[in-house]
Design a protein around this motif. Structure first.
Motif, PDB file in Angstrom:
ATOM      1  N   LEU A   1     -15.767 -14.288 -17.760  1.00  0.00           N
ATOM      2  CA  LEU A   1     -15.196 -13.220 -16.948  1.00  0.00           C
ATOM      3  C   LEU A   1     -14.293 -13.804 -15.871  1.00  0.00           C
ATOM      4  O   LEU A   1     -14.575 -14.868 -15.316  1.00  0.00           O
ATOM      5  N   ALA A   2     -13.223 -13.087 -15.548  1.00  0.00           N
ATOM      6  CA  ALA A   2     -12.377 -13.485 -14.436  1.00  0.00           C
ATOM      7  C   ALA A   2     -13.174 -13.384 -13.149  1.00  0.00           C
ATOM      8  O   ALA A   2     -14.106 -12.588 -13.023  1.00  0.00           O
ATOM      9  N   PHE A   3     -12.804 -14.205 -12.164  1.00  0.00           N
ATOM     10  CA  PHE A   3     -13.578 -14.290 -10.922  1.00  0.00           C
ATOM     11  C   PHE A   3     -13.698 -12.935 -10.234  1.00  0.00           C
ATOM     12  O   PHE A   3     -14.771 -12.527  -9.820  1.00  0.00           O
ATOM     13  N   ARG A   4     -12.612 -12.199 -10.119  1.00  0.00           N
ATOM     14  CA  ARG A   4     -12.651 -10.907  -9.432  1.00  0.00           C
ATOM     15  C   ARG A   4     -13.463  -9.876 -10.204  1.00  0.00           C
ATOM     16  O   ARG A   4     -14.096  -9.007  -9.627  1.00  0.00           O
ATOM     17  N   GLU A   5     -13.439  -9.963 -11.511  1.00  0.00           N
ATOM     18  CA  GLU A   5     -14.236  -9.051 -12.315  1.00  0.00           C
ATOM     19  C   GLU A   5     -15.710  -9.423 -12.256  1.00  0.00           C
ATOM     20  O   GLU A   5     -16.589  -8.574 -12.350  1.00  0.00           O
ATOM     21  N   MET A   6     -15.982 -10.713 -12.077  1.00  0.00           N
ATOM     22  CA  MET A   6     -17.355 -11.199 -12.036  1.00  0.00           C
ATOM     23  C   MET A   6     -18.092 -10.649 -10.822  1.00  0.00           C
ATOM     24  O   MET A   6     -19.219 -10.195 -10.907  1.00  0.00           O
ATOM     25  N   ASP A   7     -17.448 -10.691  -9.660  1.00  0.00           N
ATOM     26  CA  ASP A   7     -18.107 -10.218  -8.445  1.00  0.00           C
ATOM     27  C   ASP A   7     -17.053  -9.954  -7.386  1.00  0.00           C
ATOM     28  O   ASP A   7     -16.455 -10.883  -6.850  1.00  0.00           O
ATOM     29  N   GLY A   8     -16.859  -8.668  -7.047  1.00  0.00           N
ATOM     30  CA  GLY A   8     -15.835  -8.297  -6.086  1.00  0.00           C
ATOM     31  C   GLY A   8     -16.092  -8.855  -4.708  1.00  0.00           C
ATOM     32  O   GLY A   8     -15.157  -9.226  -3.984  1.00  0.00           O
ATOM     33  N   HIS A   9     -17.371  -8.940  -4.308  1.00  0.00           N
ATOM     34  CA  HIS A   9     -17.700  -9.485  -2.994  1.00  0.00           C
ATOM     35  C   HIS A   9     -17.316 -10.952  -2.890  1.00  0.00           C
ATOM     36  O   HIS A   9     -16.726 -11.394  -1.904  1.00  0.00           O
ATOM     37  N   LEU A  10     -17.623 -11.742  -3.916  1.00  0.00           N
ATOM     38  CA  LEU A  10     -17.261 -13.156  -3.893  1.00  0.00           C
ATOM     39  C   LEU A  10     -15.751 -13.330  -3.810  1.00  0.00           C
ATOM     40  O   LEU A  10     -15.251 -14.209  -3.108  1.00  0.00           O
ATOM     41  N   ALA A  11     -15.036 -12.506  -4.541  1.00  0.00           N
ATOM     42  CA  ALA A  11     -13.575 -12.593  -4.515  1.00  0.00           C
ATOM     43  C   ALA A  11     -13.039 -12.287  -3.122  1.00  0.00           C
ATOM     44  O   ALA A  11     -12.094 -12.922  -2.650  1.00  0.00           O
ATOM     45  N   THR A  12     -13.661 -11.309  -2.442  1.00  0.00           N
ATOM     46  CA  THR A  12     -13.225 -10.959  -1.093  1.00  0.00           C
ATOM     47  C   THR A  12     -13.523 -12.083  -0.114  1.00  0.00           C
ATOM     48  O   THR A  12     -12.706 -12.414   0.749  1.00  0.00           O
ATOM     49  N   GLU A  13     -14.695 -12.688  -0.229  1.00  0.00           N
ATOM     50  CA  GLU A  13     -15.113 -13.718   0.718  1.00  0.00           C
ATOM     51  C   GLU A  13     -14.384 -15.042   0.519  1.00  0.00           C
ATOM     52  O   GLU A  13     -13.974 -15.692   1.481  1.00  0.00           O
ATOM     53  N   PHE A  14     -14.218 -15.461  -0.740  1.00  0.00           N
ATOM     54  CA  PHE A  14     -13.703 -16.804  -0.996  1.00  0.00           C
ATOM     55  C   PHE A  14     -12.261 -16.833  -1.485  1.00  0.00           C
ATOM     56  O   PHE A  14     -11.614 -17.874  -1.406  1.00  0.00           O
ATOM     57  N   GLY A  15     -11.760 -15.734  -2.008  1.00  0.00           N
ATOM     58  CA  GLY A  15     -10.369 -15.667  -2.434  1.00  0.00           C
ATOM     59  C   GLY A  15     -10.105 -16.175  -3.833  1.00  0.00           C
ATOM     60  O   GLY A  15      -9.286 -15.617  -4.549  1.00  0.00           O
ATOM     61  N   SER A  16     -10.789 -17.240  -4.224  1.00  0.00           N
ATOM     62  CA  SER A  16     -10.568 -17.804  -5.552  1.00  0.00           C
ATOM     63  C   SER A  16     -11.848 -18.448  -6.040  1.00  0.00           C
ATOM     64  O   SER A  16     -12.727 -18.828  -5.260  1.00  0.00           O
ATOM     65  N   GLU A  17     -11.936 -18.593  -7.360  1.00  0.00           N
ATOM     66  CA  GLU A  17     -13.108 -19.251  -7.939  1.00  0.00           C
ATOM     67  C   GLU A  17     -13.159 -20.714  -7.526  1.00  0.00           C
ATOM     68  O   GLU A  17     -14.238 -21.268  -7.301  1.00  0.00           O
ATOM     69  N   GLU A  18     -12.002 -21.352  -7.381  1.00  0.00           N
ATOM     70  CA  GLU A  18     -11.962 -22.756  -6.990  1.00  0.00           C
ATOM     71  C   GLU A  18     -12.572 -22.967  -5.614  1.00  0.00           C
ATOM     72  O   GLU A  18     -13.337 -23.913  -5.398  1.00  0.00           O
TER      73      GLU A  18
END
Length: 231
Positions: A1-18
């Motif tokens: 799964l793409a990072f933003r699809e995986m968890d919206g909160h994580l995407a908001t907090e960290f910006g990127s999977e990296e």
């Protein structure tokens, strides 16, 4: 799964999977040394992590010799199932000690007095009813057990932003987060029957350590919450 699809909160907090993975690999493990050193906690026995997500905290705790068993729980099983295994490998967790299972932190399916520690990372401010969450954590803790909460956003004493306006922006972005001052957290823990100890978190070194010590609580507020269940 793409990072933003995986968890919206994580995407908001960290910006990127990296960046998320970098924090897990380089920054977050420092909390274990902080808790066992500065906070003098001796993690042992059976531990429950609530809101574990990809369970980096459980991974770190599993490596401590006196920890016998860790239950990593989250309301959604997806991160536990799909992301936790890669985090366990990255952090060299002792997977034999860890059990992953879905759970609602407002109504935990464990018996009274079952755990020596209940822990969480950046979880409390997502609760719909924090006092209910804390009472559940206290219920499943043994008498004399400890609830440990780290990485909670605490609204500082001095902030040029409006807390209500910031809260509305989070809601508009679809992020279920609540912004609390330290006094409000203390009130929640007291209502839940805990004896709360707050420890300022400073993981920096050198001049940055001194700067963080000076401003923590004023323009920035970073604390570890150590809540003791009375015997």
């Amino acid at each position: 799964l793409a990072f933003r699809e995986m968890d919206g909160h994580l995407a908001t907090e960290f910006g990127s999977e990296e960046e998320w993975l970098r924090c897990i690999r380089e920054d977050f493990p420092k909390f274990t040394g902080f808790l066992t050193g500065r906070c003098k906690l001796r993690f042992h026995g059976r531990i429950l992590e609530i809101g574990a997500g990809a369970a980096w905290f459980s991974a770190e705790l599993s490596k401590l010799p006196e920890v016998q068993e860790v239950f990593a729980t989250d309301f959604s099983p997806r991160l536990l199932k799909e992301q936790a295994p890669r985090i366990f490998t990255m952090l060299k967790a002792d997977g034999r000690k860890i059990t992953r299972m879905p759970a609602d932190f407002h109504a935990l399916d464990f018996p009274d007095g079952h755990f020596d520690f209940v822990v969480c990372s950046a979880v409390l401010h997502h609760a719909v009813d924090m006092v209910r969450l804390l009472r559940e954590a206290r219920r499943v803790l043994k008498p004399g057990g400890t609830f440990v909460a780290i990485r909670e956003p605490v609204w500082p004493l001095v902030n040029f932003k409006s807390r209500s306006a910031t809260q509305q922006k989070l809601i508009a972005a679809g992020v279920n987060e609540h912004l609390y001052a330290l006094a409000e957290y203390r009130k929640f823990f007291t209502e839940a029957g805990f004896k709360l100890e707050t420890v300022r978190v400073n993981l920096a070194t050198g001049l940055k350590f001194l700067f963080n010590e000076a401003v923590n609580g004023l323009t920035h507020a970073r604390y570890a919450f150590l809540a003791h269940n009375p015997k």
